[in-house]
Design a protein around this motif. Structure first.
Motif, mmCIF file in Angstrom:
data_model
loop_
_atom_site.group_PDB
_atom_site.id
_atom_site.type_symbol
_atom_site.label_atom_id
_atom_site.label_comp_id
_atom_site.label_asym_id
_atom_site.label_seq_id
_atom_site.Cartn_x
_atom_site.Cartn_y
_atom_site.Cartn_z
ATOM 1 N N MET B 1 45.661 -58.430 12.120
ATOM 2 C CA MET B 1 45.823 -57.276 11.234
ATOM 3 C C MET B 1 44.573 -56.413 11.264
ATOM 4 S SD MET B 1 47.992 -55.860 9.412
ATOM 5 C CE MET B 1 47.325 -55.145 7.894
ATOM 6 N N SER B 2 44.729 -55.196 11.646
ATOM 7 C CA SER B 2 43.547 -54.336 11.656
ATOM 8 C C SER B 2 43.456 -53.570 10.343
ATOM 9 C CB SER B 2 43.603 -53.371 12.828
ATOM 10 O OG SER B 2 44.728 -52.555 12.696
ATOM 11 N N GLU B 3 42.252 -53.167 10.028
ATOM 12 C CA GLU B 3 42.005 -52.536 8.742
ATOM 13 C C GLU B 3 41.222 -51.248 8.950
ATOM 14 O OE1 GLU B 3 40.234 -55.386 6.166
ATOM 15 O OE2 GLU B 3 40.966 -54.393 4.365
ATOM 16 N N VAL B 4 41.643 -50.183 8.282
ATOM 17 C CA VAL B 4 40.899 -48.924 8.339
ATOM 18 C C VAL B 4 40.161 -48.765 7.016
ATOM 19 C CG1 VAL B 4 41.016 -46.444 8.678
ATOM 20 C CG2 VAL B 4 42.672 -47.921 9.809
ATOM 21 N N ILE B 5 38.843 -48.736 7.082
ATOM 22 C CA ILE B 5 38.029 -48.653 5.875
ATOM 23 C C ILE B 5 37.232 -47.353 5.897
ATOM 24 C CG2 ILE B 5 36.265 -49.793 4.476
ATOM 25 C CD1 ILE B 5 36.888 -52.379 5.963
ATOM 26 N N VAL B 6 37.326 -46.568 4.844
ATOM 27 C CA VAL B 6 36.519 -45.357 4.769
ATOM 28 C C VAL B 6 35.311 -45.639 3.871
ATOM 29 C CG1 VAL B 6 37.894 -44.362 2.885
ATOM 30 C CG2 VAL B 6 36.496 -42.876 4.299
ATOM 31 N N ILE B 7 34.144 -45.190 4.307
ATOM 32 C CA ILE B 7 32.931 -45.384 3.522
ATOM 33 C C ILE B 7 32.526 -44.035 2.950
ATOM 34 C CG2 ILE B 7 30.484 -46.019 3.639
ATOM 35 C CD1 ILE B 7 32.201 -47.890 6.015
ATOM 36 N N THR B 8 32.528 -43.927 1.636
ATOM 37 C CA THR B 8 32.380 -42.634 0.995
ATOM 38 C C THR B 8 31.497 -42.751 -0.245
ATOM 39 O OG1 THR B 8 33.635 -40.796 0.037
ATOM 40 C CG2 THR B 8 34.531 -42.975 -0.299
ATOM 41 N N SER B 9 31.109 -41.611 -0.835
ATOM 42 C CA SER B 9 30.208 -41.699 -1.983
ATOM 43 C C SER B 9 30.238 -40.480 -2.894
ATOM 44 C CB SER B 9 28.766 -41.875 -1.509
ATOM 45 O OG SER B 9 28.302 -40.652 -0.993
ATOM 46 N N GLY B 10 30.657 -39.343 -2.385
ATOM 47 C CA GLY B 10 30.562 -38.130 -3.189
ATOM 48 C C GLY B 10 29.210 -37.488 -3.012
ATOM 49 N N LYS B 11 28.187 -38.155 -3.531
ATOM 50 C CA LYS B 11 26.841 -37.620 -3.435
ATOM 51 C C LYS B 11 26.279 -37.874 -2.033
ATOM 52 C CE LYS B 11 22.574 -37.795 -6.139
ATOM 53 N NZ LYS B 11 21.653 -37.736 -5.028
ATOM 54 N N GLY B 12 25.432 -36.985 -1.580
ATOM 55 C CA GLY B 12 24.798 -37.191 -0.294
ATOM 56 C C GLY B 12 23.544 -38.053 -0.421
ATOM 57 N N GLY B 13 23.146 -38.666 0.660
ATOM 58 C CA GLY B 13 21.875 -39.374 0.696
ATOM 59 C C GLY B 13 21.823 -40.719 0.004
ATOM 60 N N VAL B 14 22.984 -41.275 -0.344
ATOM 61 C CA VAL B 14 22.955 -42.589 -0.992
ATOM 62 C C VAL B 14 23.069 -43.723 0.025
ATOM 63 C CG1 VAL B 14 23.847 -41.766 -3.182
ATOM 64 C CG2 VAL B 14 25.436 -42.576 -1.466
ATOM 65 N N GLY B 15 23.405 -43.376 1.271
ATOM 66 C CA GLY B 15 23.425 -44.406 2.314
ATOM 67 C C GLY B 15 24.802 -44.718 2.870
ATOM 68 N N LYS B 16 25.668 -43.716 2.936
ATOM 69 C CA LYS B 16 26.995 -43.941 3.548
ATOM 70 C C LYS B 16 26.849 -44.311 5.013
ATOM 71 C CE LYS B 16 28.356 -39.806 2.619
ATOM 72 N NZ LYS B 16 27.394 -39.479 1.561
ATOM 73 N N GLY B 123 30.599 -34.893 -0.546
ATOM 74 C CA GLY B 123 31.438 -33.847 -1.130
ATOM 75 C C GLY B 123 32.868 -34.304 -1.329
ATOM 76 N N ILE B 124 33.670 -33.409 -1.928
ATOM 77 C CA ILE B 124 35.068 -33.765 -2.191
ATOM 78 C C ILE B 124 36.007 -32.730 -1.579
ATOM 79 C CG2 ILE B 124 34.652 -35.047 -4.310
ATOM 80 C CD1 ILE B 124 35.345 -32.500 -5.851
ATOM 81 N N ARG B 150 27.768 -40.928 -11.457
ATOM 82 C CA ARG B 150 28.731 -39.930 -11.914
ATOM 83 C C ARG B 150 29.608 -39.452 -10.759
ATOM 84 N NH1 ARG B 150 28.673 -36.445 -16.535
ATOM 85 N NH2 ARG B 150 27.210 -37.943 -17.402
ATOM 86 N N ASP B 151 28.965 -39.194 -9.603
ATOM 87 C CA ASP B 151 29.729 -38.720 -8.455
ATOM 88 C C ASP B 151 30.641 -39.812 -7.904
ATOM 89 O OD1 ASP B 151 28.337 -36.476 -8.896
ATOM 90 O OD2 ASP B 151 27.234 -36.434 -7.011
ATOM 91 N N ALA B 152 30.159 -41.064 -7.953
ATOM 92 C CA ALA B 152 31.001 -42.180 -7.500
ATOM 93 C C ALA B 152 32.250 -42.260 -8.371
ATOM 94 C CB ALA B 152 30.223 -43.493 -7.558
ATOM 95 N N ASP B 153 32.069 -42.049 -9.664
ATOM 96 C CA ASP B 153 33.193 -42.083 -10.606
ATOM 97 C C ASP B 153 34.229 -41.025 -10.234
ATOM 98 O OD1 ASP B 153 34.387 -43.042 -13.067
ATOM 99 O OD2 ASP B 153 33.850 -41.103 -13.915
ATOM 100 N N LYS B 154 33.720 -39.841 -9.932
ATOM 101 C CA LYS B 154 34.610 -38.747 -9.541
ATOM 102 C C LYS B 154 35.378 -39.090 -8.260
ATOM 103 C CE LYS B 154 36.133 -34.469 -9.108
ATOM 104 N NZ LYS B 154 36.896 -33.694 -10.043
ATOM 105 N N ILE B 155 34.637 -39.672 -7.304
ATOM 106 C CA ILE B 155 35.254 -40.028 -6.027
ATOM 107 C C ILE B 155 36.335 -41.086 -6.217
ATOM 108 C CG2 ILE B 155 34.730 -41.395 -3.949
ATOM 109 C CD1 ILE B 155 34.201 -38.472 -3.547
ATOM 110 N N ILE B 156 36.071 -42.056 -7.100
ATOM 111 C CA ILE B 156 37.081 -43.093 -7.352
ATOM 112 C C ILE B 156 38.338 -42.445 -7.937
ATOM 113 C CG2 ILE B 156 37.611 -45.182 -8.661
ATOM 114 C CD1 ILE B 156 34.525 -45.727 -8.596
#
Lengths: 210, 262
Positions: B1-16, B123-124, B150-156
């Protein structure tokens, strides 16, 4: 968790029930009854329960409906898509909310996150948190079963008898009718449920039992 | 089973991008077949972190516009034969790829690879929407800082709106000493607000910077705490139960011991 007979999933309009294959209806009914009697907080009065139309036989659906109605829970068979579309309809904010509207309740079974907004003429029950950056604007009162950190406006169309209740009431701003109170600059996490309402022309917050 | 995972954050520079590179290398070290897709068109970085910039021939835009098959654009990693990078274009912008194209690409990649990690732009807007379109689950990266949370909350919230059910949290760049002094949000504060399943707590580590500059992700360094934290995340992604690392902080017994000079 795989041996759960009845699975409960929060949707935008209420709770969606699904059943694990291989159990007969008596077992399912027994399980739901136990959940209702345990008062786990899942099935508060006015909650809307949905199941997929083909999940159960017609007569079994009728039995479930009777069981739920005894506990004040609304039971519907709808396809989830239609339910989602219903919530998209924005109430017209220009219309003034009547007493009748305030008696109605919108149930939100999820955490409201930053940037999300609930705007309604009726009252609002949130089973979850209201995070900073989220807004609730209600014609009636607002009850939050969780922590409130966002902006809440009760009685938004002029009802000064409206109130706000939360398990932990620590919002950015509370607005009731045409009054505004902002949070203290140093916020402390409250231990008790609190209620905000208008007394003598200003917003007062007091602890309550629940 | 393959999995597609997106790594995201909203805010820049947090280490995506750093997280994407490390998790990709970590999964490849475990023998998984992994492809990393950079969707930060116009601001591509993932190739730098992996030290693969000089090997790029074609990019994501060439693939989505049908100029070359995706296999031609994939860059194989120097050390790990089962790790590939699909770089994006540095000259085009985010409007060059649309969600449908990325979904189609992910469907193709699924046939060949165990894990497809998508590095999402900050960004969103359009770029974010494109990046998450094909994903089964998301990893939200944040930092112990109110704006990042705060941005992570928005992204979720945005991910929920796009019907992504499986969302995991990685908290990056934790500074245990500051948390202990109460100068930084601690994990309880963050979990309290975001209330999603946390799969990683990565301490701030200077070795992340030095290894980034060398193009060798920090996960390969045995003696790095951040590397260990990333290895733990990889384990958790593979379904192992791994307890969170103990940073030197705040257990009552430890503080008592310190107080007594033990």
């Amino acid at each position: 968790m795989n041996d759960e007979i009845v699975k409960i999933k929060g949707t935008k309009t209420g709770l969606l029930l699904s059943f694990t294959q291989g159990f007969d209806f008596d077992t399912i009914e027994q399980d739901i009854r136990e959940k209702l009697e345990s008062g786990s907080g899942f099935f508060t009065r006015g909650t809307v329960i949905q199941i997929a139309p083909d999940a159960l036989r017609k007569d079994d659906q009728a039995r479930l409906k009777r069981l739920f109605s005894r506990y004040g829970v609304l039971f519907r068979t709808t396809d989830p898509l239609a339910a989602v579309q219903k919530t998209r309809e924005q109430p017209n904010p220009d219309r003034t909310a009547s007493e009748e509207d305030a008696q109605q309740m919108v149930v939100v079974n999820r955490t409201l996150r930053g940037g999300q907004e609930i705007r309604t003429k009726s009252s609002v029950l949130v089973c979850g948190n209201v995070n900073p950056g989220a807004q609730i604007i209600a014609g009636g009162s607002i009850d939050i079963r969780g922590t409130c950190r966002g902006m809440v406006h009760a009685g938004a169309y002029g009802n000064s008898k409206a109130f706000v209740i939360a398990d932990h009431l620590m919002p950015m701003q509370i607005r009731i009718a045409n009054l505004i109170a902002r949070s203290p600059d140093e916020m402390e996490k409250t231990e008790k449920a609190e209620r905000a309402s208008i007394k003598d022309g200003q917003i007062v917050i007091e602890p309550i039992e629940r | 089973m393959s999995e597609v995972i997106v790594i995201t954050s909203g805010k820049g520079g947090v280490g995506k991008t750093t997280t994407t590179a490390n998790l990709g290398v970590g999964l490849a070290m475990r023998g998984k077949r992994v492809v990393l897709v950079d969707t930060d068109t116009g601001l591509r970085n993932l190739d730098l972190l992996l030290g693969l910039e000089n090997r790029i021939m074609y990019d994501l835009i060439d693939v989505t516009e049908g100029r070359v098959p995706y296999k031609k654009a994939l860059v194989r990693h120097k050390k790990y034969d089962n790790l590939f990078l699909l770089p994006t274009s540095q000259v085009k912008d985010k409007s060059s790829v649309n969600p449908e194209q990325l979904v189609r690409l992910c469907q193709e990649l699924r046939k060949e690879y165990d894990y497809i990690l998508i590095d999402c732009p900050a960004g969103i807007e359009q770029g974010f929407k494109t990046a998450i379109a094909g994903a089964d689950c998301a990893i939200v990266v944040t930092m112990p800082e109110i704006s990042a949370v705060r941005d992570a909350d928005k992204i979720i919230g945005e991910l929920n709106r796009a019907d992504k059910e499986s969302i995991k949290l990685v908290v990056n760049r934790i500074r245990p000493q500051m948390v202990e002094k109460g100068d930084m949000l601690d994990m309880n504060d963050i979990n309290d607000i975001l209330s999603i399943d946390c799969i990683g707590q990565v301490p701030d580590d200077e070795k992340v910077v030095t290894s980034t500059n060398r193009g060798e992700p920090v996960i390969t360094l045995e003696d790095s705490v951040a590397g260990q934290a990333y290895r733990n995340i990889v384990g958790r992604i593979c379904g192992e139960e791994i307890p969170f690392m103990d940073f030197p902080k705040d257990s009552f017994l430890q503080r008592l011991k310190k107080l007594l000079g033990m």
